[in-house]
Design an enzyme around this catalytic site. Structure first.
Site, mmCIF file in Angstrom:
data_model
loop_
_atom_site.group_PDB
_atom_site.id
_atom_site.type_symbol
_atom_site.label_atom_id
_atom_site.label_comp_id
_atom_site.label_asym_id
_atom_site.label_seq_id
_atom_site.Cartn_x
_atom_site.Cartn_y
_atom_site.Cartn_z
ATOM 1 N N ASP A 48 0.872 -1.154 0.000
ATOM 2 C CA ASP A 48 0.000 0.000 0.000
ATOM 3 C C ASP A 48 0.925 1.224 0.000
ATOM 4 O O ASP A 48 2.074 1.140 0.431
ATOM 5 C CB ASP A 48 -0.869 -0.027 1.262
ATOM 6 C CG ASP A 48 -1.665 1.241 1.450
ATOM 7 O OD1 ASP A 48 -2.350 1.658 0.510
ATOM 8 O OD2 ASP A 48 -1.587 1.817 2.551
ATOM 9 N N ASP B 88 -0.080 5.056 0.832
ATOM 10 C CA ASP B 88 -0.300 6.064 1.866
ATOM 11 C C ASP B 88 -0.234 5.453 3.260
ATOM 12 O O ASP B 88 -0.906 4.463 3.560
ATOM 13 C CB ASP B 88 -1.665 6.733 1.659
ATOM 14 C CG ASP B 88 -1.721 7.495 0.347
ATOM 15 O OD1 ASP B 88 -1.280 8.652 0.309
ATOM 16 O OD2 ASP B 88 -2.202 6.917 -0.658
#
Length: 279
Positions: free
Chosen positions: A78, A80
């Site tokens: 991922d 962020d």
């Protein structure tokens, strides 16, 4: 399985309780600040001890015995609050004077309280009309890699793993990171820009939890890998489906619901804490 606990001194009383809860056969100290419990099993009794482990500022992981980093073929991140320290959408909202409103929706989505698609639509609508030039300012002035990210990526690339960003964030950031860090793949949402301003929408379908898991499976199949040869790292509810498709799932500075379903929880160390799991 082996249970690896790292990050500091493990109190004897807690080690004894963990040993009993997991049915481990042997305790193997591995300085500095790493303890391995061999032949351990994750049980409800262990899960009850997680708050005590985390109160000691220790990270933990269950991994198959004898694993080497080179046994894996793909690692997916991922973006962020995982590969990078910020939520890009919150920083964009700051330039629009809407950071508090957008951050509240971001937090609720990461906890799984709001459907990700709905949360993204709601947040983007608040930024309609924002000058697109702020994208460059967020990347140049506010975006920082998480602790240990470069070290982990370098080790994975040297061990022959392919690397990917699978993000519900935005292509402006994922593509620049892909190029800067030498990653193999990246997928995310493309912001719609009209007349030099954000329209408050994305181009095409939204990359949500299902899409992230789909892209992981696609890469896994294209590379001819098994589930056990994939590592996935994330921090929020939108990562759970992706994490479930990996042989080693890593919750990095994650919400409780994400930590509860991961093989490894890194709350205090950097991303490179993952490297201490392997022989």
């Amino acid at each position: 399985m082996n249970l690896i606990i790292q990050g500091g001194a493990l109190p004897t009383f807690l080690l004894d309780r963990i040993f009993a809860a997991t049915g481990a056969s042997t305790v193997e100290p591995r300085p500095p600040q790493v303890v391995r419990l061999l032949g351990a099993t994750r049980t409800p009794a262990f899960d009850e001890l997680i708050p005590l482990i985390e109160a000691e500022k220790l990270d933990w992981a269950f991994v198959p015995a004898g694993k080497k980093l080179s046994d894996f073929g793909l690692i997916c991140f991922d973006m962020d609050s995982t590969l990078i320290t910020i939520e890009c959408i919150d920083e964009l909202a700051d330039f629009a004077g809407k950071k508090a409103e957008v951050s509240a929706v971001t937090e609720a989505a990461m906890r799984g309280e709001i459907d990700y698609r709905e949360s993204l639509r709601r947040r983007l609508a608040l930024m309609a009309g924002l000058d697109a030039r702020v994208l460059a300012r967020v990347y140049g002035e506010r975006l920082l890699l998480s602790d240990g990210a470069r070290e982990l990526l370098e080790a994975c690339q040297n061990a022959g793993l392919r690397t990917a960003i699978l993000s519900g964030g935005f292509t402006y950031f994922t593509e620049r990171l892909r190029i800067e860090l030498g990653l193999d793949f990246a997928t995310s949402n493309e912001l719609e820009i009209v007349g030099g301003k954000l329209s408050g929408r994305v181009v095409g379908d939204i990359v949500d939890a299902s899409a992230k898991a789909h892209h992981l499976l696609r890469l896994r199949d294209e590379l001819g890998l098994t589930k056990e040869q994939v590592i996935a790292c994330g921090d929020g509810a939108n990562d759970l489906l992706m994490l479930a498709e990996a042989g080693l799932s890593v919750a990095f500075r994650a919400k409780p619901a994400t930590r509860a379903k991961a093989d490894m929880a890194i709350n205090f160390g950097g991303l490179d804490a993952l490297l201490k799991l392997f022989d």
